[in-house]
Design a protein around this motif. Structure first.
Motif, PDB file in Angstrom:
ATOM      1  N   ARG A 255      39.722  52.439  36.125  1.00 36.92           N
ATOM      2  CA  ARG A 255      39.740  51.461  37.486  1.00 36.92           C
ATOM      3  C   ARG A 255      40.209  49.932  37.096  1.00 36.92           C
ATOM      4  NH1 ARG A 255      34.491  53.306  40.903  1.00 36.92           N
ATOM      5  NH2 ARG A 255      35.229  55.231  41.591  1.00 36.92           N
ATOM      6  N   ALA A 256      39.503  49.323  35.926  1.00 37.44           N
ATOM      7  CA  ALA A 256      40.002  47.989  35.756  1.00 37.44           C
ATOM      8  C   ALA A 256      41.403  47.914  35.627  1.00 37.44           C
ATOM      9  CB  ALA A 256      39.053  47.619  34.572  1.00 37.44           C
ATOM     10  N   GLU A 257      42.022  49.016  34.730  1.00 37.18           N
ATOM     11  CA  GLU A 257      43.438  48.864  34.609  1.00 37.18           C
ATOM     12  C   GLU A 257      44.222  48.578  35.926  1.00 37.18           C
ATOM     13  OE1 GLU A 257      44.554  51.797  31.891  1.00 37.18           O
ATOM     14  OE2 GLU A 257      43.470  51.085  30.160  1.00 37.18           O
ATOM     15  N   ASP A 258      43.975  49.644  36.726  1.00 39.38           N
ATOM     16  CA  ASP A 258      44.653  49.895  38.127  1.00 39.38           C
ATOM     17  C   ASP A 258      44.234  48.555  38.818  1.00 39.38           C
ATOM     18  OD1 ASP A 258      45.633  51.484  40.090  1.00 39.38           O
ATOM     19  OD2 ASP A 258      43.980  51.045  41.194  1.00 39.38           O
ATOM     20  N   PHE A 259      43.271  47.816  38.909  1.00 37.11           N
ATOM     21  CA  PHE A 259      43.083  46.674  39.559  1.00 37.11           C
ATOM     22  C   PHE A 259      44.040  45.600  39.004  1.00 37.11           C
ATOM     23  CE2 PHE A 259      38.741  48.267  40.864  1.00 37.11           C
ATOM     24  CZ  PHE A 259      38.758  48.348  41.993  1.00 37.11           C
ATOM     25  N   ARG A 260      43.863  45.520  37.605  1.00 39.09           N
ATOM     26  CA  ARG A 260      44.775  44.546  36.954  1.00 39.09           C
ATOM     27  C   ARG A 260      46.207  44.547  37.254  1.00 39.09           C
ATOM     28  NH1 ARG A 260      41.012  44.976  32.684  1.00 39.09           N
ATOM     29  NH2 ARG A 260      41.938  46.715  31.653  1.00 39.09           N
ATOM     30  N   ALA A 261      46.720  45.786  37.454  1.00 37.15           N
ATOM     31  CA  ALA A 261      48.049  46.086  37.876  1.00 37.15           C
ATOM     32  C   ALA A 261      48.454  45.493  39.170  1.00 37.15           C
ATOM     33  CB  ALA A 261      48.402  47.598  37.684  1.00 37.15           C
ATOM     34  N   LYS A 262      47.306  45.274  40.258  1.00 35.09           N
ATOM     35  CA  LYS A 262      47.730  44.809  41.374  1.00 35.09           C
ATOM     36  C   LYS A 262      47.598  43.290  41.671  1.00 35.09           C
ATOM     37  CE  LYS A 262      45.625  49.207  43.258  1.00 35.09           C
ATOM     38  NZ  LYS A 262      44.658  49.839  44.018  1.00 35.09           N
ATOM     39  N   ILE A 263      47.379  42.760  40.686  1.00 37.53           N
ATOM     40  CA  ILE A 263      47.455  41.149  40.648  1.00 37.53           C
ATOM     41  C   ILE A 263      47.997  40.540  39.689  1.00 37.53           C
ATOM     42  CG2 ILE A 263      44.948  41.097  41.807  1.00 37.53           C
ATOM     43  CD1 ILE A 263      43.750  40.465  39.027  1.00 37.53           C
ATOM     44  N   ASP A 264      48.650  39.458  40.148  1.00 29.46           N
ATOM     45  CA  ASP A 264      49.492  38.554  39.272  1.00 29.46           C
ATOM     46  C   ASP A 264      48.638  37.394  38.740  1.00 29.46           C
ATOM     47  OD1 ASP A 264      51.789  37.627  38.009  1.00 29.46           O
ATOM     48  OD2 ASP A 264      52.654  36.480  39.675  1.00 29.46           O
ATOM     49  N   PHE A 265      48.252  37.784  37.206  1.00 21.89           N
ATOM     50  CA  PHE A 265      47.608  36.598  36.970  1.00 21.89           C
ATOM     51  C   PHE A 265      48.083  36.355  35.594  1.00 21.89           C
ATOM     52  CE2 PHE A 265      46.139  40.782  35.018  1.00 21.89           C
ATOM     53  CZ  PHE A 265      45.763  40.531  33.625  1.00 21.89           C
ATOM     54  N   ASP A 266      47.841  35.065  34.876  1.00 29.11           N
ATOM     55  CA  ASP A 266      48.481  34.698  33.502  1.00 29.11           C
ATOM     56  C   ASP A 266      47.667  35.166  32.400  1.00 29.11           C
ATOM     57  OD1 ASP A 266      49.499  33.401  31.297  1.00 29.11           O
ATOM     58  OD2 ASP A 266      49.388  31.447  32.396  1.00 29.11           O
ATOM     59  N   SER A 267      47.956  36.247  31.717  1.00 28.24           N
ATOM     60  CA  SER A 267      47.412  36.475  30.456  1.00 28.24           C
ATOM     61  C   SER A 267      46.669  35.559  29.637  1.00 28.24           C
ATOM     62  CB  SER A 267      48.013  37.782  29.826  1.00 28.24           C
ATOM     63  OG  SER A 267      48.787  37.434  29.407  1.00 28.24           O
ATOM     64  N   LYS A 268      47.476  34.571  29.225  1.00 28.25           N
ATOM     65  CA  LYS A 268      46.945  33.237  28.499  1.00 28.25           C
ATOM     66  C   LYS A 268      45.821  32.713  29.232  1.00 28.25           C
ATOM     67  CE  LYS A 268      51.674  32.344  27.157  1.00 28.25           C
ATOM     68  NZ  LYS A 268      52.718  31.285  26.904  1.00 28.25           N
ATOM     69  N   ASN A 269      45.315  32.674  30.377  1.00 26.65           N
ATOM     70  CA  ASN A 269      44.348  32.052  30.824  1.00 26.65           C
ATOM     71  C   ASN A 269      42.975  33.087  31.308  1.00 26.65           C
ATOM     72  OD1 ASN A 269      45.767  29.665  30.870  1.00 26.65           O
ATOM     73  ND2 ASN A 269      46.565  30.115  32.963  1.00 26.65           N
ATOM     74  N   TYR A 270      43.326  34.305  31.029  1.00 31.02           N
ATOM     75  CA  TYR A 270      42.380  35.393  31.387  1.00 31.02           C
ATOM     76  C   TYR A 270      42.006  36.252  30.259  1.00 31.02           C
ATOM     77  CZ  TYR A 270      41.673  33.558  35.982  1.00 31.02           C
ATOM     78  OH  TYR A 270      41.487  32.532  37.048  1.00 31.02           O
ATOM     79  N   LEU A 271      40.661  36.719  29.942  1.00 29.45           N
ATOM     80  CA  LEU A 271      40.538  37.821  28.935  1.00 29.45           C
ATOM     81  C   LEU A 271      40.503  39.196  29.873  1.00 29.45           C
ATOM     82  CD1 LEU A 271      37.480  35.743  27.370  1.00 29.45           C
ATOM     83  CD2 LEU A 271      39.677  36.071  26.460  1.00 29.45           C
ATOM     84  N   ILE A 272      40.959  40.036  28.760  1.00 28.38           N
ATOM     85  CA  ILE A 272      40.685  41.539  29.329  1.00 28.38           C
ATOM     86  C   ILE A 272      39.446  42.139  28.760  1.00 28.38           C
ATOM     87  CG2 ILE A 272      41.979  43.828  29.341  1.00 28.38           C
ATOM     88  CD1 ILE A 272      43.376  41.449  30.763  1.00 28.38           C
ATOM     89  N   ASP A 273      38.984  41.712  27.742  1.00 24.85           N
ATOM     90  CA  ASP A 273      37.772  42.326  27.103  1.00 24.85           C
ATOM     91  C   ASP A 273      36.717  41.195  27.206  1.00 24.85           C
ATOM     92  OD1 ASP A 273      39.073  44.859  26.564  1.00 24.85           O
ATOM     93  OD2 ASP A 273      40.006  43.866  24.927  1.00 24.85           O
ATOM     94  N   ILE A 274      35.467  41.540  27.391  1.00 20.97           N
ATOM     95  CA  ILE A 274      34.602  40.432  27.378  1.00 20.97           C
ATOM     96  C   ILE A 274      33.263  41.304  26.537  1.00 20.97           C
ATOM     97  CG2 ILE A 274      34.818  39.667  29.574  1.00 20.97           C
ATOM     98  CD1 ILE A 274      32.391  41.427  30.726  1.00 20.97           C
ATOM     99  N   ASP A 275      32.583  40.708  25.726  1.00 21.20           N
ATOM    100  CA  ASP A 275      31.507  40.933  25.097  1.00 21.20           C
ATOM    101  C   ASP A 275      30.165  40.281  25.149  1.00 21.20           C
ATOM    102  OD1 ASP A 275      29.782  41.707  23.040  1.00 21.20           O
ATOM    103  OD2 ASP A 275      30.823  40.924  21.274  1.00 21.20           O
ATOM    104  N   LEU A 276      29.258  40.958  25.950  1.00 14.54           N
ATOM    105  CA  LEU A 276      28.027  40.587  26.407  1.00 14.54           C
ATOM    106  C   LEU A 276      26.828  40.357  25.321  1.00 14.54           C
ATOM    107  CD1 LEU A 276      28.085  42.012  29.820  1.00 14.54           C
ATOM    108  CD2 LEU A 276      28.741  39.864  29.239  1.00 14.54           C
ATOM    109  N   ASN A 277      27.200  40.947  23.954  1.00 18.32           N
ATOM    110  CA  ASN A 277      26.336  40.873  22.823  1.00 18.32           C
ATOM    111  C   ASN A 277      25.110  41.599  23.093  1.00 18.32           C
ATOM    112  OD1 ASN A 277      25.579  40.152  20.061  1.00 18.32           O
ATOM    113  ND2 ASN A 277      24.207  38.411  21.086  1.00 18.32           N
TER     114      ASN A 277
END
Length: 302
Positions: free
Chosen positions: A118-140
């Protein structure tokens, strides 16, 4: 605004070792911090902000979410922007993420895979700068919810505790991610229509349809107005018996041209009609989908 980030980073782990009930920081997550974020939201009728340090006990990763009530009124489902803190309080993510509880209940062991898809599908629908946003997060964190929030991340910004943003930057980042949230709302193909509209008008149509399909609103409208179609006067139980019980559709009467993007106000009694499936489909073909009288005349003259 800065206090929303600074205070938990400094004090959460200490407070977490204390009693949960009546804790001042826990109370701030539920009320004070959401109230601070609400101040930057123009349309308070459409959005609500909720925060949680846990339920009955401290959570490892507290959070504050901004919910578009046309998508979800619960952080357990749908998708929404959320400030979510790492378990060791080494940093905070501003994430466009998904409610995980509903997915876990429905998909069990496959929930993480579903959230990632679902996350991949949502990302495909918005125009964002991959340099400014992370795809993966780590909550430790190894907790179930943390693992699922990591999988559910659509896009995110990360604020390490050594370099937290000031109030202006945080406000700007929240505003930007709310814009992505709104764009994602209007690009949702599950609310498609067959009207040849573009631009601003298309967004109005989708807002109109989303209001109609909001489960919470439609239930209230049906309870208030009953289950007899206001145009053709059919009542499904009179034709289909028990299987037609409580079946009707809620139709938003406000003309599409009067809907402002990103805002709405509803009067359950005067802004909605209850219609059978046929009348609901046909009224959307009229130039003015609020004109119940015209649709009644069409039925009478056929």
């Amino acid at each position: 605004m800065e206090n929303i980030l600074n205070e938990p980073i400094k004090n959460y782990l200490t407070e977490k070792s204390k009693s949960f009930g009546g804790n001042e920081l826990a109370a701030k997550f539920r009320k004070d911090f959401p109230s601070e974020i609400e101040k930057i939201i123009v349309d308070k009728n459409r959005f609500k902000v909720v925060g949680s340090p846990g339920k009955g006990n401290w959570t490892e990763c507290p959070w504050i979410a901004i919910l578009d009530v046309l998508i979800t009124d619960s952080p357990q489902k749908g998708y929404y922007p959320v400030l979510i803190y790492k378990s060791d309080m080494s940093g905070i993510y501003l994430s466009l993420n998904q409610g995980v509880t509903d997915v876990i209940e429905n998909y069990k062991k496959e929930a993480i895979s579903v959230l990632k898809l679902r996350a991949e599908d949502f990302r495909a629908k918005i125009d964002f700068d991959s340099k400014n946003y992370l795809i993966d997060i780590d909550l430790n964190s190894t907790t179930r919810n943390a693992k699922h929030y990591q999988a559910g991340n659509i896009i995110a910004k990360y604020y390490p505790k050594e370099n937290l943003p000031n109030s202006i930057q945080l406000r700007n980042d929240l505003t930007e991610i709310l814009e992505f949230y709104e764009n994602l709302t209007y690009s949702d193909n599950s609310f498609s229509d067959d009207l040849s509209t573009i631009g601003f008008e298309r967004k109005q149509v989708r807002l109109h349809r989303r209001i109609e399909r909001n489960t919470s609103l439609s239930k209230k409208v049906k309870k208030l107005k009953g289950y007899r179609c206001e145009v053709c006067e059919i009542k499904f139980t009179e034709i289909y018996g028990d299987i037609g019980k409580d079946f009707i559709e809620a139709h938003h009467l406000n003309p599409i041209s009067e809907l402002g993007i990103g805002s709405f106000k509803v009067d359950l009694k005067n802004d909605f009609a209850v219609l059978c499936s046929n009348c609901h489909s046909m009224i959307h073909k009229l130039d003015d989908p609020s004109d119940l009288i015209k649709l009644k005349q069409i039925i009478k003259n056929t």
